[in-house]
Design a protein around this motif. Structure first.
Motif, PDB file in Angstrom:
ATOM      1  N   ARG A   1      -4.768  -4.111  -8.212  1.00 13.09           N
ATOM      2  CA  ARG A   1      -3.351  -3.764  -8.311  1.00 13.09           C
ATOM      3  C   ARG A   1      -2.653  -4.014  -6.989  1.00 13.09           C
ATOM      4  O   ARG A   1      -1.532  -4.509  -6.934  1.00 13.09           O
ATOM      5  CB  ARG A   1      -3.212  -2.285  -8.650  1.00 13.09           C
ATOM      6  CG  ARG A   1      -3.171  -2.016 -10.114  1.00 13.09           C
ATOM      7  CD  ARG A   1      -2.202  -0.876 -10.429  1.00 13.09           C
ATOM      8  NE  ARG A   1      -1.693  -1.021 -11.773  1.00 13.09           N
ATOM      9  CZ  ARG A   1      -2.266  -0.517 -12.862  1.00 13.09           C
ATOM     10  NH1 ARG A   1      -3.381   0.166 -12.762  1.00 13.09           N
ATOM     11  NH2 ARG A   1      -1.718  -0.703 -14.048  1.00 13.09           N
ATOM     12  N   LEU A   2      -3.349  -3.654  -5.931  1.00 16.85           N
ATOM     13  CA  LEU A   2      -2.782  -3.823  -4.597  1.00 16.85           C
ATOM     14  C   LEU A   2      -2.497  -5.292  -4.333  1.00 16.85           C
ATOM     15  O   LEU A   2      -1.421  -5.671  -3.866  1.00 16.85           O
ATOM     16  CB  LEU A   2      -3.777  -3.283  -3.569  1.00 16.85           C
ATOM     17  CG  LEU A   2      -3.252  -3.038  -2.166  1.00 16.85           C
ATOM     18  CD1 LEU A   2      -2.107  -2.054  -2.212  1.00 16.85           C
ATOM     19  CD2 LEU A   2      -4.377  -2.473  -1.311  1.00 16.85           C
TER      20      LEU A   2
ATOM     21  N   GLN B   1     -11.498   3.075  -0.445  1.00 14.23           N
ATOM     22  CA  GLN B   1     -10.964   1.716  -0.363  1.00 14.23           C
ATOM     23  C   GLN B   1      -9.454   1.822  -0.206  1.00 14.23           C
ATOM     24  O   GLN B   1      -8.891   2.892  -0.466  1.00 14.23           O
ATOM     25  CB  GLN B   1     -11.297   0.992  -1.653  1.00 14.23           C
ATOM     26  CG  GLN B   1     -10.955   1.894  -2.822  1.00 14.23           C
ATOM     27  CD  GLN B   1     -11.055   1.226  -4.138  1.00 14.23           C
ATOM     28  OE1 GLN B   1     -10.158   0.529  -4.524  1.00 14.23           O
ATOM     29  NE2 GLN B   1     -12.164   1.464  -4.809  1.00 14.23           N
TER      30      GLN B   1
ATOM     31  N   GLY C   1      -5.825   2.238  -0.822  1.00 17.43           N
ATOM     32  CA  GLY C   1      -5.193   2.769  -2.015  1.00 17.43           C
ATOM     33  C   GLY C   1      -5.919   3.974  -2.555  1.00 17.43           C
ATOM     34  O   GLY C   1      -5.410   4.694  -3.411  1.00 17.43           O
TER      35      GLY C   1
ATOM     36  N   LEU D   1       2.340   1.987  -3.425  1.00 15.17           N
ATOM     37  CA  LEU D   1       1.437   2.501  -4.437  1.00 15.17           C
ATOM     38  C   LEU D   1       0.889   3.866  -4.085  1.00 15.17           C
ATOM     39  O   LEU D   1       0.588   4.674  -4.936  1.00 15.17           O
ATOM     40  CB  LEU D   1       0.268   1.524  -4.622  1.00 15.17           C
ATOM     41  CG  LEU D   1       0.660   0.203  -5.249  1.00 15.17           C
ATOM     42  CD1 LEU D   1      -0.547  -0.701  -5.346  1.00 15.17           C
ATOM     43  CD2 LEU D   1       1.241   0.441  -6.625  1.00 15.17           C
ATOM     44  N   GLN D   2       0.779   4.091  -2.806  1.00 20.72           N
ATOM     45  CA  GLN D   2       0.136   5.327  -2.420  1.00 20.72           C
ATOM     46  C   GLN D   2       1.130   6.446  -2.201  1.00 20.72           C
ATOM     47  O   GLN D   2       0.790   7.538  -1.827  1.00 20.72           O
ATOM     48  CB  GLN D   2      -0.666   5.118  -1.132  1.00 20.72           C
ATOM     49  CG  GLN D   2      -1.800   6.065  -1.022  1.00 20.72           C
ATOM     50  CD  GLN D   2      -2.944   5.456  -0.233  1.00 20.72           C
ATOM     51  OE1 GLN D   2      -2.804   4.416   0.384  1.00 20.72           O
ATOM     52  NE2 GLN D   2      -4.063   6.111  -0.262  1.00 20.72           N
TER      53      GLN D   2
ATOM     54  N   LEU E   1       0.831  -1.193   0.000  1.00 25.30           N
ATOM     55  CA  LEU E   1       0.000   0.000   0.000  1.00 25.30           C
ATOM     56  C   LEU E   1       0.867   1.245   0.000  1.00 25.30           C
ATOM     57  O   LEU E   1       0.620   2.208  -0.721  1.00 25.30           O
ATOM     58  CB  LEU E   1      -0.880  -0.018   1.253  1.00 25.30           C
ATOM     59  CG  LEU E   1      -1.942   1.073   1.321  1.00 25.30           C
ATOM     60  CD1 LEU E   1      -2.856   0.962   0.138  1.00 25.30           C
ATOM     61  CD2 LEU E   1      -2.705   0.949   2.610  1.00 25.30           C
TER      62      LEU E   1
ATOM     63  N   GLY F   1      -3.882  10.214  -7.917  1.00 27.83           N
ATOM     64  CA  GLY F   1      -4.086   8.912  -8.531  1.00 27.83           C
ATOM     65  C   GLY F   1      -4.583   7.911  -7.514  1.00 27.83           C
ATOM     66  O   GLY F   1      -4.284   8.000  -6.338  1.00 27.83           O
ATOM     67  N   VAL F   2      -5.343   6.976  -7.974  1.00 31.62           N
ATOM     68  CA  VAL F   2      -5.859   5.973  -7.049  1.00 31.62           C
ATOM     69  C   VAL F   2      -5.374   4.608  -7.462  1.00 31.62           C
ATOM     70  O   VAL F   2      -4.956   4.395  -8.594  1.00 31.62           O
ATOM     71  CB  VAL F   2      -7.398   5.984  -7.018  1.00 31.62           C
ATOM     72  CG1 VAL F   2      -7.894   7.223  -6.318  1.00 31.62           C
ATOM     73  CG2 VAL F   2      -7.947   5.905  -8.414  1.00 31.62           C
ATOM     74  N   THR F   3      -5.446   3.713  -6.537  1.00 33.08           N
ATOM     75  CA  THR F   3      -5.034   2.344  -6.810  1.00 33.08           C
ATOM     76  C   THR F   3      -6.229   1.447  -6.707  1.00 33.08           C
ATOM     77  O   THR F   3      -7.030   1.572  -5.798  1.00 33.08           O
ATOM     78  CB  THR F   3      -4.019   1.898  -5.756  1.00 33.08           C
ATOM     79  OG1 THR F   3      -3.078   2.928  -5.581  1.00 33.08           O
ATOM     80  CG2 THR F   3      -3.365   0.628  -6.152  1.00 33.08           C
ATOM     81  N   THR F   4      -6.329   0.528  -7.592  1.00 35.89           N
ATOM     82  CA  THR F   4      -7.429  -0.413  -7.498  1.00 35.89           C
ATOM     83  C   THR F   4      -7.025  -1.550  -6.572  1.00 35.89           C
ATOM     84  O   THR F   4      -5.840  -1.872  -6.443  1.00 35.89           O
ATOM     85  CB  THR F   4      -7.745  -1.005  -8.873  1.00 35.89           C
ATOM     86  OG1 THR F   4      -6.546  -1.632  -9.360  1.00 35.89           O
ATOM     87  CG2 THR F   4      -8.171   0.074  -9.830  1.00 35.89           C
ATOM     88  N   PRO F   5      -8.016  -2.164  -5.932  1.00 38.16           N
ATOM     89  CA  PRO F   5      -7.679  -3.296  -5.055  1.00 38.16           C
ATOM     90  C   PRO F   5      -6.962  -4.413  -5.804  1.00 38.16           C
ATOM     91  O   PRO F   5      -6.150  -5.119  -5.225  1.00 38.16           O
ATOM     92  CB  PRO F   5      -9.043  -3.765  -4.543  1.00 38.16           C
ATOM     93  CG  PRO F   5      -9.949  -2.599  -4.740  1.00 38.16           C
ATOM     94  CD  PRO F   5      -9.420  -1.832  -5.905  1.00 38.16           C
TER      95      PRO F   5
END
Lengths: 311, 327, 535
Positions: free
Chosen positions: A51-52, C451, C453, A39-40, A36, A45-49
């Motif tokens: 991708r995580l 959620q 991220g 990516l963060q 996390l 920008g956001v991360t999709t679950p």
């Protein structure tokens, strides 16, 4: 003597194992998800679950903890300390790149602490009760209580900004080593001075010093040939520990002086929860520390003939 | 023949937290060239301090003597540098415990060659040769190999031989042996005493042998001085003193030595203990333990010893005066 | 006299640096421009394709040009693209490239090169999740001719130009001969400076490329740079970064810490430049999921109790910028109405508190009485968690205490912040995003991103707000987006979902020895194309 060395080398192994276990355990216990964080880290920008999850899988975070530890350990034994998740470069390479800077800083600090501490302790012992003696005690208390960054910043303001003699940042060239080395060295010189002083006092009262005087040996020669070698023995034995103090001190010193070292790298790695980097780097530092102590023990055995020819 | 060493009225006072401590109170004695003088006494009698003060090995200001003449020279007025010239070269000392008195991190050879380099200006090579020679002089087996050994690798007897080698390296005129056999086994003791006697004869040295053990000095000394509470209480030729001690303390000492050759009961010890140097009794210091004590013994100190002249056998005791009056 | 001393010192330092550098592989540069950066801006990978962080973009901009440049005034001007056309529905972008551009290794810059670069960005091996996302749902791209590229999207992609202004163009010859892990040490672009050496955690050394044709339209000289090279020195200690220009050890300092600013206000040797950074400011998000903060009145009371002007004066001598709403005041789509709402009014705050059931307690803090979900008698205590700028929290803490609200200020490191957010275990949490594009509002307030991220932390779901945010995210027309952003801000403010505080400007110290330094539109960007030394 050979047996002695071999025995000491074998002792290193359980120590290193324990260190690796502790570091591994601590990092897993501390809060923070490395995937996390990675990516963060960028703003926006956001991360999709998905991708995580994919990243977690790739980092091996979903394996049982024991498996993760085993992977790390077996890798370490073959020289593969894994890959930094943040930098995606081999940990060993990253550590080796910065190793030189940290070692030269620790050594510089050690050398300075000895160069300052030993003569100071000697003179304090010889002129016991005099002002040098009092000064030495005060100096060692100051050193023990002064924070590294405080002294470092003072030195920067006086010698870098004020007089322009040395750079305030950077790790290239001998000039950039002076201020950080002096910072570490002065703070730890006090301990050496105290030890040298008490060791010297003890030696001065020994029977063989009386014999030397009775033989008509002049005071200067008596000190140099008969006294110092004996007095240095306790000091040499703690040099290994002192080196450890230096290594620990490099973390803050490297930050204050913007040097590219391992200490600083470990701190940022901890904040990013870059497990492989932290584990590999700390393991490496432990090896260095244990080796340094081993070398010191060998030197001590060599210095004191009673141990060298003990059996 | 003039004395090799002549001490007159030596006093040594230490400054302690509890007050000034008079360790030696007015000691006078002579040593002739080639003679062995034994100084005996219990611990704290001041015998070692006397000898240390001689060489200026005590803290400055502690010792004061009216006169100390060595080899025709008054050494009380000498500065430190000159005094250092005497040490090791003219006067050698053998200390009690060779394990602590030898430097553990230097080889025996180094501690020996040092003497030659310092006092005779020899080069390294010449010093080594002289050192080997001296080691064989003191009866050290395999002297060449011994040069490279460290003190802890030698046995007690060997260590003391090394110590003696160092002390006599420069053929001093006077050798001071401070309890040289106390730390050694009985069998080795005899060897070392023989060694000292042999070297003394070979080199013609005067020897001062300090001991608390009468048996040790019996065989080697020519004259004996008995010290008690910082003073010499009896001095004279050893046979005279042993056969006819004039001071009750001396008789007590002699009686306390176990003797196999006499048909005697268990040795008798002297009751009591030596006085605390900070609180010595008035008058004669031995008075509290003396079987022959008189009232006068408490009132005034015992008569001073005459340093020289007849009779050669003196004792600081009221009995001597009485005896003198009788004759 | 002082200038002479400074010059001497700098000369000595430069000589020393040069002399020592001879021993290393790096070259000894005579008139080298020294720029000091905070160590925190050093990226893990120097290639924006791999690690798309804002400082990386800045550093890349010295070594190469993007297709489109965001000019200091915020508009988009030609970079390596001479002109472009965007279809009305924002699904097609056609770019005409500049002629005569080459990379530093001689490779010609053309449509093929552009495609190669985009393919690299999108390739999974490059591993750049974020930049790939910014490229968007690309359906296809083609080289129409040698100097024309056409991008076609599945749906409207309104942030194309923003992305194009950030993505660097590298020489395909060079990156094909390398790997994503290694290329960042050997970057080859089209820019005025060429990467010589990157000693991690220490410095980046770049030398001037004589073949530069001034292709960045912000550049006025239109040719190679006028200094011999640039050294970016990373400084890990704030106090040192604050003084390196004053002491002459550096020519320019980037992101000067706020506390060091004063010494440059009156300086003869250096100039202080400051520029705001458009974004959300140093904002604090409420967690509205649970009592007591689920009650809007309490949140509004908190907003009515602050006085941020006072905080600015006390802490920063008034040098910080204003952020009165969900976007800060310099943001192009800032809603001015935010400034009038919630002016400090302690009476109103107290009234709201009492209405919400928070009455005066035995001590300094209010206690609950009839507050839903809270036991009677509980004291009004909340947590205020920040990554930095804790001092702002401390001023607010004092202000809130006056009406009986207790907040405890804590400073946490990044991992803890994310941990708390994911566990929904926080009261008031710091969150800052910086961008001149209002899309950040969507990122932060659209529940779709609530959620791990994601950046939507508050726990608020309102279809009206969400609809507006979707317009912000997707509508091709800038004005429409901006207006929707303003409407969204109004709702956010009315619902008191966040606490606006202040905005941190970017400070630069520039030595007077240096001319031609240009700030970008954002506080995180500047241009070195025209910099020269004056004597």
């Amino acid at each position: 003597m050979g047996r002695y060395i071999l025995g000491r080398i074998l002792q290193m192994i359980p120590v290193l194992l324990l260190v690796s276990l502790i570091v591994f355990g601590i990092m897993r216990v501390l809060p923070g998800d490395p995937a996390l964080l990675m990516l963060q880290g960028a703003e926006g920008g956001v991360t999709t679950p998905e991708r995580l999850e994919a990243l977690r899988e790739r980092m091996g975070l979903n394996d049982p903890v024991v498996v993760q530890y085993w992977t790390f350990l077996t890798g370490a034994l073959t020289g593969d300390l894994g890959e930094s998740v943040r930098f995606r470069e081999p940990v060993l390479d990253m550590v080796l790149d910065r190793l030189g800077s940290t070692i030269e800083l620790a050594l510089a600090g050690l050398v300075i602490s000895v160069l300052v501490g030993v003569p100071l302790g000697m003179i304090a012992a010889m002129r016991r009760g005099g002002w040098i003696d009092a000064f030495t005690m005060t100096f060692s208390y100051l050193g023990a209580s002064m924070p590294v960054f405080f002294l470092g910043l003072i030195l920067i303001y006086v010698f870098a900004f004020g007089m322009g003699l040395f750079p305030s940042a950077g790790g290239t060239g001998w000039r950039s080593l002076v201020l950080p080395g002096v910072t570490l060295g002065l703070i730890n010189a006090g301990l050496i001075a105290r030890l040298m002083r008490s060791s010297m006092l003890e030696v001065l009262g020994e029977d063989y010093m009386r014999t030397g005087r009775a033989k008509g040996v002049p005071p200067g020669l008596l000190l140099r040939r008969h006294g110092i070698k004996n007095a240095l023995i306790p000091v040499v034995t703690i040099l290994g520990l002192q080196f450890g103090n230096m290594l620990a001190g490099t973390v803050v010193t490297e930050t204050v002086f913007s040097r590219p070292g391992i200490g600083r790298m470990i701190v940022t790695a901890i904040l990013a929860k870059d497990y492989p980097l932290i584990q590999g780097a700390v393991l490496f530092l432990s090896i260095i520390y244990v080796t340094a102590n081993l070398l010191v023990d060998i030197a001590y055995a060599w210095l004191d003939p009673r141990i060298r020819y003990g059996d | 023949m003039s004395a090799l060493l002549s001490i007159r009225d030596l006093e040594v006072t230490f400054a302690t937290e509890a007050g000034p401590l008079p360790a030696v109170q007015g000691v006078s004695l002579d040593v002739a060239p080639g003679e062995t003088l034994a100084i005996v006494g219990e611990s704290g009698s001041g015998k070692s301090v006397t000898m240390l003060s001689l060489l200026g090995l005590l803290p400055a200001g502690a010792a004061r003597a009216r006169q100390v003449v060595f080899d025709g020279q008054d050494i009380t007025a000498l500065d430190e540098a000159r005094l250092r010239g005497l040490r090791g070269r003219e006067i050698g000392i053998v200390f009690q415990d060779p394990m602590t008195s030898l430097n553990p991190v230097l080889t025996v050879g180094r501690q020996l060659t040092e003497m030659f380099e310092l006092h005779q200006g020899l080069s390294r090579g010449a010093a080594r040769a002289a050192a080997v020679e001296t080691l064989s002089l003191v009866g050290m087996p395999s002297p060449k190999e011994r040069m490279a050994t460290y003190p802890h690798q030698l046995s007690g007897g060997m260590r003391q031989r090394a110590m003696i080698a160092i002390a006599v390296a420069c053929r001093p005129k006077l050798l001071i042996a401070d309890e040289p056999t106390t730390a050694l086994d009985v069998t080795i003791q005899a060897q070392i005493l023989d060694l000292i006697a042999r070297i003394q004869e070979e080199l013609g040295m005067g020897v001062i042998m300090i001991s608390h053990d009468l048996g040790v000095v019996a065989g080697v000394a020519d004259r004996i001085a008995v010290m008690y509470a910082g003073r010499i209480v009896e001095i004279g030729p050893i046979d005279a003193v042993f056969d006819a001690p004039r001071m009750p303390y001396t008789s007590g000492l002699l009686a306390s030595v176990p003797r196999y050759d006499l048909d005697a009961d268990m040795p008798r010890s002297i009751p009591g203990t030596p006085p605390d140097p900070l609180a010595r009794p008035s008058g004669c210091a031995f008075r509290p333990r003396c079987a022959e004590a008189r009232a006068a013994c408490a009132a005034s100190p015992p008569p001073a010893l005459r340093p020289a002249g007849p009779p050669p056998h003196e004792a600081a005791c009221i009995l001597v005066g009485e005896e003198r009056e009788r004759t | 006299m002082q200038n002479k001393i400074l010059a001497w010192r700098r000369g000595a330092a430069l000589t020393t640096v040069s002399a020592l550098a001879l021993g290393l592989a790096s070259s000894a540069l005579a008139q080298e421009l020294r720029v000091a950066f905070p160590a925190s801006s050093e990226p893990a990978n120097l290639d924006y394709h791999v690690d798309p962080y804002t400082p990386t973009m800045l550093m890349n901009s010295f070594m190469t040009d993007p297709l489109v440049v965001r000019a200091p005034d915020g508009s988009f001007v030609p970079g390596l693209a001479a002109s472009w056309e965007i279809s009305d529905d924002a699904t097609e972008v056609t770019m005409a490239l500049k002629e005569g551009v080459t990379f530093q290794d001689g490779t010609p810059f053309n449509a093929e090169a552009v495609l190669a670069n985009f393919e690299r960005i999108l390739a999974p091996e490059t591993g750049s999740a974020l930049l790939a996302q910014e490229v968007g749902p690309l359906a296809s791209m083609e080289a129409v001719d040698d100097l024309t590229v056409k991008f076609v999207y599945d749906e409207a992609w309104v942030t194309f130009l923003d992305m194009a202004s950030k993505a660097p163009m590298w020489s395909p010859t060079a990156f094909n001969a390398s790997t994503p892990q290694d290329f960042d040490k050997e970057l080859i672009g089209t820019g005025p400076f060429k990467l010589v050496e990157w000693v991690q955690n220490d410095y980046i050394l770049m030398e001037t490329w004589d073949g530069y044709g001034g292709w960045n339209s912000v550049s006025e000289t239109g040719g190679p740079a006028q200094v011999d090279g640039v050294r970016l020195q990373f400084i890990a200690e704030d106090a040192v970064l604050g003084s390196v220009v004053a002491s002459g050890e550096s020519d320019i300092a980037y992101q000067l810490p706020a506390l060091a600013v004063e010494q440059y206000l009156e300086s003869d040797d250096a100039e202080l430049l400051s520029i705001g950074q458009a974004g959300v400011g140093l904002q604090m998000i409420f967690n509205v999921r649970n009592p007591p903060l689920s009650d809007k009145r309490l949140r509004q009371a908190i907003l009515y109790s602050r006085n941020m002007d006072l905080a600015n004066q006390i802490l920063y001598n008034g040098l910080y910028g204003e952020a009165d709403g969900p976007l800060n005041n310099i943001h192009p789509c800032f809603w001015e109405g935010a400034s009038e709402m919630y002016q400090q009014d302690l009476d109103k705050a107290v009234a709201l508190l009492e209405e919400a059931g928070w009455v005066e307690g035995p001590g300094a803090l209010r206690v609950a009485q009839g507050v839903e979900g809270v036991e009677d008698g509980t004291r009004l205590e909340l947590g205020w968690s920040v990554l930095h700028h804790a001092e702002i929290g401390e001023v607010v803490q004092a202000q809130l205490l006056e009406i009986g609200i207790g907040i405890s200020v804590e400073q946490v490191p990044g991992p803890i912040q994310l941990e708390r957010v994911n566990a929904r275990d926080f009261d008031i949490m710091f969150e800052r995003l910086r961008s001149a594009d209002p899309k950040i509002l969507d990122d932060m307030w659209n529940p779709a991103y609530d959620q791990p991220g994601g950046w939507a932390w508050t726990g608020y779901d309102n279809p009206e707000l969400t609809a507006l945010l979707e317009v912000v995210a997707q509508n091709p027309d800038w004005d429409t987006r901006c207006q929707a952003a303003k409407d969204a801000q109004k709702i956010i403010m009315e619902e008191a979902l966040m606490v606006p505080t202040l905005s941190q400007p970017s400070y630069f110290a520039v030595s007077n020895k240096v001319e031609g330094f240009k700030l970008g539109a954002q506080g995180t960007h500047f241009f070195l194309h025209d910099v020269r030394f004056v004597e």
